[in-house]
Design a protein around this motif. Sequence first.
Motif, PDB file in Angstrom:
ATOM      1  N   GLY A  77       0.804  -1.212   0.000  1.00 44.76           N
ATOM      2  CA  GLY A  77       0.000   0.000   0.000  1.00 44.76           C
ATOM      3  C   GLY A  77       0.838   1.264   0.000  1.00 44.76           C
ATOM      4  N   ASP A  78       0.234   2.373   0.370  1.00 45.64           N
ATOM      5  CA  ASP A  78       0.893   3.682   0.363  1.00 45.64           C
ATOM      6  C   ASP A  78       1.486   3.960   1.740  1.00 45.64           C
ATOM      7  OD1 ASP A  78       1.766   6.233  -0.002  1.00 45.64           O
ATOM      8  OD2 ASP A  78      -0.205   7.109  -0.417  1.00 45.64           O
ATOM      9  N   ILE A  79       2.816   3.902   1.844  1.00 39.78           N
ATOM     10  CA  ILE A  79       3.475   4.104   3.139  1.00 39.78           C
ATOM     11  C   ILE A  79       3.536   5.589   3.521  1.00 39.78           C
ATOM     12  CG2 ILE A  79       4.849   2.010   2.932  1.00 39.78           C
ATOM     13  CD1 ILE A  79       7.214   3.740   2.082  1.00 39.78           C
ATOM     14  N   GLU A  80       3.231   6.477   2.561  1.00 38.24           N
ATOM     15  CA  GLU A  80       3.248   7.910   2.853  1.00 38.24           C
ATOM     16  C   GLU A  80       1.895   8.412   3.357  1.00 38.24           C
ATOM     17  OE1 GLU A  80       5.979   9.402   2.819  1.00 38.24           O
ATOM     18  OE2 GLU A  80       7.206   7.966   1.685  1.00 38.24           O
ATOM     19  N   ALA A  81       0.868   7.621   3.156  1.00 40.45           N
ATOM     20  CA  ALA A  81      -0.478   8.049   3.549  1.00 40.45           C
ATOM     21  C   ALA A  81      -0.632   8.076   5.069  1.00 40.45           C
ATOM     22  CB  ALA A  81      -1.513   7.108   2.940  1.00 40.45           C
ATOM     23  N   ASN A  82      -1.376   9.056   5.541  1.00 44.27           N
ATOM     24  CA  ASN A  82      -1.608   9.186   6.975  1.00 44.27           C
ATOM     25  C   ASN A  82      -2.830   8.351   7.370  1.00 44.27           C
ATOM     26  OD1 ASN A  82      -1.499   9.995   9.618  1.00 44.27           O
ATOM     27  ND2 ASN A  82      -2.337  12.046   9.238  1.00 44.27           N
ATOM     28  N   THR A  83      -2.711   7.057   7.081  1.00 48.81           N
ATOM     29  CA  THR A  83      -3.821   6.129   7.341  1.00 48.81           C
ATOM     30  C   THR A  83      -3.276   4.828   7.922  1.00 48.81           C
ATOM     31  OG1 THR A  83      -3.651   5.261   5.078  1.00 48.81           O
ATOM     32  CG2 THR A  83      -5.237   7.051   5.467  1.00 48.81           C
ATOM     33  N   GLU A  84      -4.188   3.993   8.385  1.00 51.11           N
ATOM     34  CA  GLU A  84      -3.800   2.693   8.923  1.00 51.11           C
ATOM     35  C   GLU A  84      -3.353   1.751   7.804  1.00 51.11           C
ATOM     36  OE1 GLU A  84      -3.554   1.664  11.934  1.00 51.11           O
ATOM     37  OE2 GLU A  84      -4.753   2.999  13.200  1.00 51.11           O
ATOM     38  N   ASN A  85      -2.344   0.935   8.096  1.00 54.05           N
ATOM     39  CA  ASN A  85      -1.948  -0.145   7.201  1.00 54.05           C
ATOM     40  C   ASN A  85      -2.467  -1.436   7.826  1.00 54.05           C
ATOM     41  OD1 ASN A  85      -0.106  -2.471   6.399  1.00 54.05           O
ATOM     42  ND2 ASN A  85       0.596  -0.893   4.985  1.00 54.05           N
ATOM     43  N   PRO A  86      -3.353  -2.144   7.159  1.00 53.44           N
ATOM     44  CA  PRO A  86      -3.973  -3.324   7.779  1.00 53.44           C
ATOM     45  C   PRO A  86      -2.984  -4.410   8.172  1.00 53.44           C
ATOM     46  CG  PRO A  86      -4.480  -3.204   5.430  1.00 53.44           C
ATOM     47  CD  PRO A  86      -3.861  -1.915   5.784  1.00 53.44           C
ATOM     48  N   VAL A  87      -1.906  -4.569   7.392  1.00 54.56           N
ATOM     49  CA  VAL A  87      -0.920  -5.617   7.695  1.00 54.56           C
ATOM     50  C   VAL A  87      -0.156  -5.280   8.974  1.00 54.56           C
ATOM     51  CG1 VAL A  87       1.124  -6.846   6.870  1.00 54.56           C
ATOM     52  CG2 VAL A  87      -0.704  -6.229   5.269  1.00 54.56           C
ATOM     53  N   LEU A  88       0.389  -4.067   9.048  1.00 52.08           N
ATOM     54  CA  LEU A  88       1.161  -3.679  10.225  1.00 52.08           C
ATOM     55  C   LEU A  88       0.276  -3.498  11.450  1.00 52.08           C
ATOM     56  CD1 LEU A  88       3.756  -1.213   8.666  1.00 52.08           C
ATOM     57  CD2 LEU A  88       4.070  -3.604   9.321  1.00 52.08           C
ATOM     58  N   ARG A  89      -0.948  -3.079  11.237  1.00 51.46           N
ATOM     59  CA  ARG A  89      -1.874  -2.967  12.352  1.00 51.46           C
ATOM     60  C   ARG A  89      -2.126  -4.335  12.968  1.00 51.46           C
ATOM     61  NH1 ARG A  89      -3.268  -0.202  16.616  1.00 51.46           N
ATOM     62  NH2 ARG A  89      -5.428  -0.608  17.280  1.00 51.46           N
ATOM     63  N   ALA A  90      -2.253  -5.343  12.117  1.00 52.07           N
ATOM     64  CA  ALA A  90      -2.446  -6.713  12.602  1.00 52.07           C
ATOM     65  C   ALA A  90      -1.214  -7.203  13.360  1.00 52.07           C
ATOM     66  CB  ALA A  90      -2.753  -7.641  11.429  1.00 52.07           C
ATOM     67  N   GLU A  91      -0.029  -6.786  12.904  1.00 50.12           N
ATOM     68  CA  GLU A  91       1.200  -7.182  13.590  1.00 50.12           C
ATOM     69  C   GLU A  91       1.250  -6.594  14.996  1.00 50.12           C
ATOM     70  OE1 GLU A  91       3.857  -9.342  12.126  1.00 50.12           O
ATOM     71  OE2 GLU A  91       1.877  -9.697  11.273  1.00 50.12           O
ATOM     72  N   GLN A  92       0.854  -5.333  15.136  1.00 49.62           N
ATOM     73  CA  GLN A  92       0.838  -4.719  16.459  1.00 49.62           C
ATOM     74  C   GLN A  92      -0.139  -5.420  17.391  1.00 49.62           C
ATOM     75  OE1 GLN A  92       0.009  -0.573  15.613  1.00 49.62           O
ATOM     76  NE2 GLN A  92       2.186  -0.040  15.555  1.00 49.62           N
ATOM     77  N   GLU A  93      -1.292  -5.770  16.870  1.00 51.60           N
ATOM     78  CA  GLU A  93      -2.286  -6.450  17.695  1.00 51.60           C
ATOM     79  C   GLU A  93      -1.812  -7.842  18.102  1.00 51.60           C
ATOM     80  OE1 GLU A  93      -5.755  -6.387  15.286  1.00 51.60           O
ATOM     81  OE2 GLU A  93      -6.262  -4.287  15.743  1.00 51.60           O
ATOM     82  N   ALA A  94      -1.053  -8.501  17.213  1.00 48.41           N
ATOM     83  CA  ALA A  94      -0.569  -9.854  17.509  1.00 48.41           C
ATOM     84  C   ALA A  94       0.498  -9.860  18.588  1.00 48.41           C
ATOM     85  CB  ALA A  94      -0.026 -10.506  16.235  1.00 48.41           C
ATOM     86  N   GLN A  95       1.149  -8.707  18.797  1.00 48.39           N
ATOM     87  CA  GLN A  95       2.180  -8.631  19.827  1.00 48.39           C
ATOM     88  C   GLN A  95       1.607  -8.776  21.230  1.00 48.39           C
ATOM     89  OE1 GLN A  95       4.494  -5.183  17.378  1.00 48.39           O
ATOM     90  NE2 GLN A  95       4.875  -5.225  19.562  1.00 48.39           N
ATOM     91  N   VAL A  96       0.354  -8.405  21.394  1.00 48.02           N
ATOM     92  CA  VAL A  96      -0.272  -8.449  22.712  1.00 48.02           C
ATOM     93  C   VAL A  96      -0.544  -9.897  23.103  1.00 48.02           C
ATOM     94  CG1 VAL A  96      -2.244  -7.692  24.088  1.00 48.02           C
ATOM     95  CG2 VAL A  96      -1.328  -6.212  22.280  1.00 48.02           C
ATOM     96  N   GLY A  97      -0.155 -10.262  24.324  1.00 49.15           N
ATOM     97  CA  GLY A  97      -0.324 -11.629  24.784  1.00 49.15           C
ATOM     98  C   GLY A  97      -1.777 -12.019  24.928  1.00 49.15           C
ATOM     99  N   LYS A  98      -2.049 -13.266  24.611  1.00 43.33           N
ATOM    100  CA  LYS A  98      -3.415 -13.795  24.741  1.00 43.33           C
ATOM    101  C   LYS A  98      -3.330 -15.179  25.371  1.00 43.33           C
ATOM    102  CE  LYS A  98      -5.163 -11.392  20.614  1.00 43.33           C
ATOM    103  NZ  LYS A  98      -3.893 -10.713  20.295  1.00 43.33           N
TER     104      LYS A  98
END
Length: 525
Positions: free
Chosen positions: A346-367
Amino acid sequence: MHLSGRIMTSVMRWVMVWWWWGSCMGRFVVEKNNLRVTSPESIRGVYECALGNFGVPQYGGSMSGSVVYPKANQKACKNFDDFEVSFRSRVAGLPTFVLVDRGDCYFTLKAWNAQRAGAATILVADNRPEPLITMDAPEDETADADYLQNITIPSALLSRSLGSAIKTAIERGEPVHISLDWREALPHPNDRVAYELWTNSNDECGPKCDAQIRFLKRFKGAAQILEKGGYTRFTPHYITWYCPEAFLASRQCKSQCINGGRYCAPDPEQDFSRGYNGRDVIVQNLRQACFFRVMNESGKPWLWWDYVTDFAIRCPMKQEKYNKLCADQVIRSLGVDVSKVDKCIGDIEANTENPVLRAEQEAQVGKGSRGDVTILPTIVINNRQYRGKLERSAVLKALCSGFRETTEPPICLTEDVNECEEKTVCQCRGCKCKNTWGSYECSCSGSLLYIREHDICISKDARGDLSWGVIWIIIMGMGAAALGAYTVYKYRIRTYMDSEIRAIMAQYMPLDNHPNSQPSSQLEL
């Protein structure tokens, strides 16, 4: 006041982010395992212990031993040889579990000293009443810490109360027997093992990055066999941080982040004035994550291993090839459509969420039973963080223990040994070693011929590294050795025959008529 407090919290959080990454250290979630005291009766029972994050836990196995609490060097911070203390078990005896006290030196140094003294396991008694923590490796990379890679015994931290109870029993002269069981260290939810590798595309973080790349190369073959056979479900992950709102306009955030500061990675060299920056790293991490997504959707997730290993070889930072151009060349060489990967990025310059990296951040949280992922590299098997060395055989053994009994794939039953990697074969000058399942192949460079019986390379036309003169010397030496062996053989036969003849003669001669004769049981023939 409230606003300043929020800003201070953000500052501290940002500082902690860089500290976590810079040292590549942190706290794993505490993985507790059952420890069973079988004797004495006074403390018999099942207790919790915390597995150490070093050494080699015996995944899929168990171990029983007798506990020893040394009278000297009780914190194990010095070599036990200096105190003439040994924990080596006698033949057919139980393995020795050495109990030591916490404090004064690293957990890893305690384990190393115990291992060198012959201990099968080290148990560390906590020195304070607190919840169990994970014993970790030292944070600093020092020249005298080379032993870290050589620790092979498992380790566990015990509560202060259990440690005191064991010491009291030993002082009374009561034998203490303990059993550690790793057979249920990993859950078995189904017949397919799910595992994650939290990794990073950065190749300039020193020994830790080198070890990570080395593991990727060596484990690739086993990983692809497991994935192609449908035995495992593998997912790569990448730790990603964000820039606090108060610092979005700073130079640091702009050079280390993409998508308006939402996704960041620290500077590879820890120097903003030179080399690559965190922005480059987060982009390559995203590209690798997207490559896996594209391959997973096409039914070939195992190609991720080819991509990351090829990228590490062909696009290193030191050669200034750590960029999109080189990455695209690797992707094309694997027969993959680059446009599909770009679309995922996607567009790394856009001031928006990136679904792939957002998922990576969420996966870091322990479950559930898995804690937060905060350090690299981290392996998670069936939702449990792996303990042990980052090396092919240790990780494969842990994966295999995640299968239900009788459902293990063939690779787990053979547990192939890599003689080439262990450097136990093909050691001659000019030799080349190739590992094969269950065996190995040796060859020589150029026109040289490999002689397996003697582990040497010789020239086919007498012009190689080993001349015919040297060969004749070897042949003559072998002949001399054979002649010597024959001489020894004849001498032993002659001595044996002489003794037999004398024994026969003794039966017919009245030995007691000889004044110098002795009883037959004392005769020296």
